[in-house]
Design a protein around this motif. Structure first.
Motif, PDB file in Angstrom:
ATOM      1  N   ILE A 115       0.831  -1.204   0.000  1.00 15.17           N
ATOM      2  CA  ILE A 115       0.000   0.000   0.000  1.00 15.17           C
ATOM      3  C   ILE A 115       0.871   1.262   0.000  1.00 15.17           C
ATOM      4  N   GLY A 116       2.178   1.041  -0.246  1.00 18.29           N
ATOM      5  CA  GLY A 116       3.095   2.174  -0.313  1.00 18.29           C
ATOM      6  C   GLY A 116       3.270   2.646  -1.748  1.00 18.29           C
ATOM      7  N   GLN A 169      -7.275  -5.452 -11.785  1.00 15.71           N
ATOM      8  CA  GLN A 169      -7.546  -4.833 -10.481  1.00 15.71           C
ATOM      9  C   GLN A 169      -8.098  -5.858  -9.488  1.00 15.71           C
ATOM     10  N   TYR A 170      -7.537  -5.813  -8.292  1.00 13.99           N
ATOM     11  CA  TYR A 170      -8.021  -6.641  -7.191  1.00 13.99           C
ATOM     12  C   TYR A 170      -8.763  -5.778  -6.176  1.00 13.99           C
ATOM     13  N   SER A 171      -9.869  -6.285  -5.717  1.00 17.12           N
ATOM     14  CA  SER A 171     -10.552  -5.694  -4.575  1.00 17.12           C
ATOM     15  C   SER A 171     -10.081  -6.472  -3.350  1.00 17.12           C
ATOM     16  N   VAL A 172      -9.515  -5.770  -2.369  1.00 19.35           N
ATOM     17  CA  VAL A 172      -8.925  -6.452  -1.223  1.00 19.35           C
ATOM     18  C   VAL A 172      -9.380  -5.820   0.091  1.00 19.35           C
ATOM     19  N   LYS A 173      -9.298  -6.622   1.137  1.00 18.91           N
ATOM     20  CA  LYS A 173      -9.523  -6.133   2.494  1.00 18.91           C
ATOM     21  C   LYS A 173      -8.178  -6.086   3.186  1.00 18.91           C
ATOM     22  N   VAL A 174      -7.760  -4.879   3.539  1.00 19.81           N
ATOM     23  CA  VAL A 174      -6.478  -4.701   4.214  1.00 19.81           C
ATOM     24  C   VAL A 174      -6.675  -4.963   5.707  1.00 19.81           C
ATOM     25  N   HIS A 175      -5.845  -5.834   6.264  1.00 20.05           N
ATOM     26  CA  HIS A 175      -5.986  -6.190   7.669  1.00 20.05           C
ATOM     27  C   HIS A 175      -5.526  -5.043   8.571  1.00 20.05           C
ATOM     28  N   GLU A 176      -6.076  -5.047   9.748  1.00 19.70           N
ATOM     29  CA  GLU A 176      -5.712  -4.009  10.717  1.00 19.70           C
ATOM     30  C   GLU A 176      -4.273  -4.195  11.193  1.00 19.70           C
ATOM     31  N   THR A 177      -3.567  -3.116  11.303  1.00 18.16           N
ATOM     32  CA  THR A 177      -2.209  -3.126  11.831  1.00 18.16           C
ATOM     33  C   THR A 177      -2.073  -1.997  12.858  1.00 18.16           C
ATOM     34  N   ARG A 178      -0.887  -1.828  13.412  1.00 18.15           N
ATOM     35  CA  ARG A 178      -0.658  -0.731  14.361  1.00 18.15           C
ATOM     36  C   ARG A 178      -0.763   0.627  13.661  1.00 18.15           C
ATOM     37  N   GLU A 194      -8.629  -1.695   9.739  1.00 14.61           N
ATOM     38  CA  GLU A 194      -9.040  -2.549   8.620  1.00 14.61           C
ATOM     39  C   GLU A 194      -9.868  -1.733   7.642  1.00 14.61           C
ATOM     40  N   TYR A 195      -9.622  -1.931   6.345  1.00 13.50           N
ATOM     41  CA  TYR A 195     -10.397  -1.232   5.321  1.00 13.50           C
ATOM     42  C   TYR A 195     -10.312  -2.000   3.997  1.00 13.50           C
ATOM     43  N   THR A 196     -11.183  -1.662   3.066  1.00 15.14           N
ATOM     44  CA  THR A 196     -11.168  -2.279   1.737  1.00 15.14           C
ATOM     45  C   THR A 196     -10.686  -1.250   0.723  1.00 15.14           C
ATOM     46  N   THR A 197     -10.021  -1.752  -0.320  1.00 14.45           N
ATOM     47  CA  THR A 197      -9.502  -0.876  -1.367  1.00 14.45           C
ATOM     48  C   THR A 197      -9.317  -1.665  -2.649  1.00 14.45           C
ATOM     49  N   VAL A 204       1.516  -5.149   3.853  1.00 16.14           N
ATOM     50  CA  VAL A 204       0.586  -5.565   4.901  1.00 16.14           C
ATOM     51  C   VAL A 204      -0.196  -6.787   4.429  1.00 16.14           C
ATOM     52  N   LYS A 205      -0.763  -7.494   5.397  1.00 15.58           N
ATOM     53  CA  LYS A 205      -1.602  -8.637   5.043  1.00 15.58           C
ATOM     54  C   LYS A 205      -2.954  -8.146   4.536  1.00 15.58           C
ATOM     55  N   CYS A 206      -3.473  -8.855   3.547  1.00 17.07           N
ATOM     56  CA  CYS A 206      -4.805  -8.524   3.035  1.00 17.07           C
ATOM     57  C   CYS A 206      -5.464  -9.777   2.472  1.00 17.07           C
ATOM     58  N   THR A 207      -6.756  -9.681   2.211  1.00 16.38           N
ATOM     59  CA  THR A 207      -7.529 -10.810   1.702  1.00 16.38           C
ATOM     60  C   THR A 207      -8.198 -10.407   0.393  1.00 16.38           C
ATOM     61  N   VAL A 208      -8.134 -11.302  -0.605  1.00 12.91           N
ATOM     62  CA  VAL A 208      -8.728 -11.019  -1.918  1.00 12.91           C
ATOM     63  C   VAL A 208     -10.254 -11.101  -1.824  1.00 12.91           C
ATOM     64  N   LEU A 209     -10.913 -10.045  -2.280  1.00  9.63           N
ATOM     65  CA  LEU A 209     -12.377 -10.015  -2.313  1.00  9.63           C
ATOM     66  C   LEU A 209     -12.920 -10.179  -3.727  1.00  9.63           C
TER      67      LEU A 209
END
Length: 228
Positions: free
Chosen positions: A163-164, A195-204, A208-211, A174-179
């Protein structure tokens, strides 16, 4: 073939002479037997001659290692071919992944693009030049066995997302899940624009959000036997 024609001529003459009283039934039968035996001997001789020629040709092939016209190339178990013996699997513009299926280590796998290839006469295989999509680094002389055609990630698969920015010093993995996945092409450089729709996992650093992210910003971990 001369003998069968001769046999047919003799039999016809026998029948003609018989009708005129020159030969009897027993004479014709005897002549027919002689002609048949002669034909069989001639056929056997041709078979022997043919077998002899075949063995001579096989002997020539077995003793030949030059591959010249009229001869056979003797196979070698140790010589490395100086010419391609198979077609290359990848071409310039293909999107591939680089990993070693024999390694027992966890590998980070990401899309790369084939920039060129050549046949290596020393190893007897194709080698490739690729560009990593993570930071634009070129990698040279990679044996074909380490290249694997890019396959879209499955929905629900846990992967790694960048995400950088597109800079070596600014990746944020970061960890994420394919949607979901929307392809841009089946093969070639345009695959990277999928294009992938993904859910970005919560980190410090983030909640958590989708993008939506392009193909080249996603990675995965690989262990021989399947992804982690």
């Amino acid at each position: 073939m001369a003998v069968p024609r001769f046999a047919s001529l003799v039999l016809n003459l026998c029948i003609i002479f018989s009708s005129r009283g020159g030969y009897n039934h027993y004479t014709i039968t005897s002549l027919a037997g002689v002609v048949t035996a002669t034909s069989n001997v001639a056929y056997a001789k041709r078979s022997v001659d043919s077998g002899t020629r075949k063995r001579q040709e096989e002997g020539t092939c077995a003793s030949s290692a030059t591959g010249e016209a009229g001869q056979c190339r003797q196979p070698s178990d140790t010589a490395t071919p100086d010419y391609p013996i198979s077609h290359p699997l990848y071409k310039s513009g293909d999107i591939i992944e680089l990993f070693n299926t024999d390694s027992k280590d966890i590998q980070i796998v990401f899309p790369s693009i084939v920039k060129g290839r050549e046949f290596d006469t020393k190893s007897g295989e194709y080698i490739y030049h690729v560009t990593k999509t993570t930071d634009g680094t070129d990698v040279e002389n990679i044996p074909e066995r380490f290249l694997h055609m890019y396959t879209p990630y499955a929905i629900g698969q846990e992967i790694l997302c960048n995400i950088g920015e597109f800079r070596p010093a600014r990746p944020i993995i970061v960890k994420c899940t394919v949607l979901g996945y929307t392809p841009a092409a089946k093969r070639g450089a345009m695959v990277l624009q999928g294009q992938y729709s993904v859910k970005v996992h919560e980190t410090r650093a983030n909640d958590e959000y989708t993008t939506t992210l392009p193909v080249w910003k996603l990675q995965r971990r690989y262990l021989a036997g399947g992804s982690l």
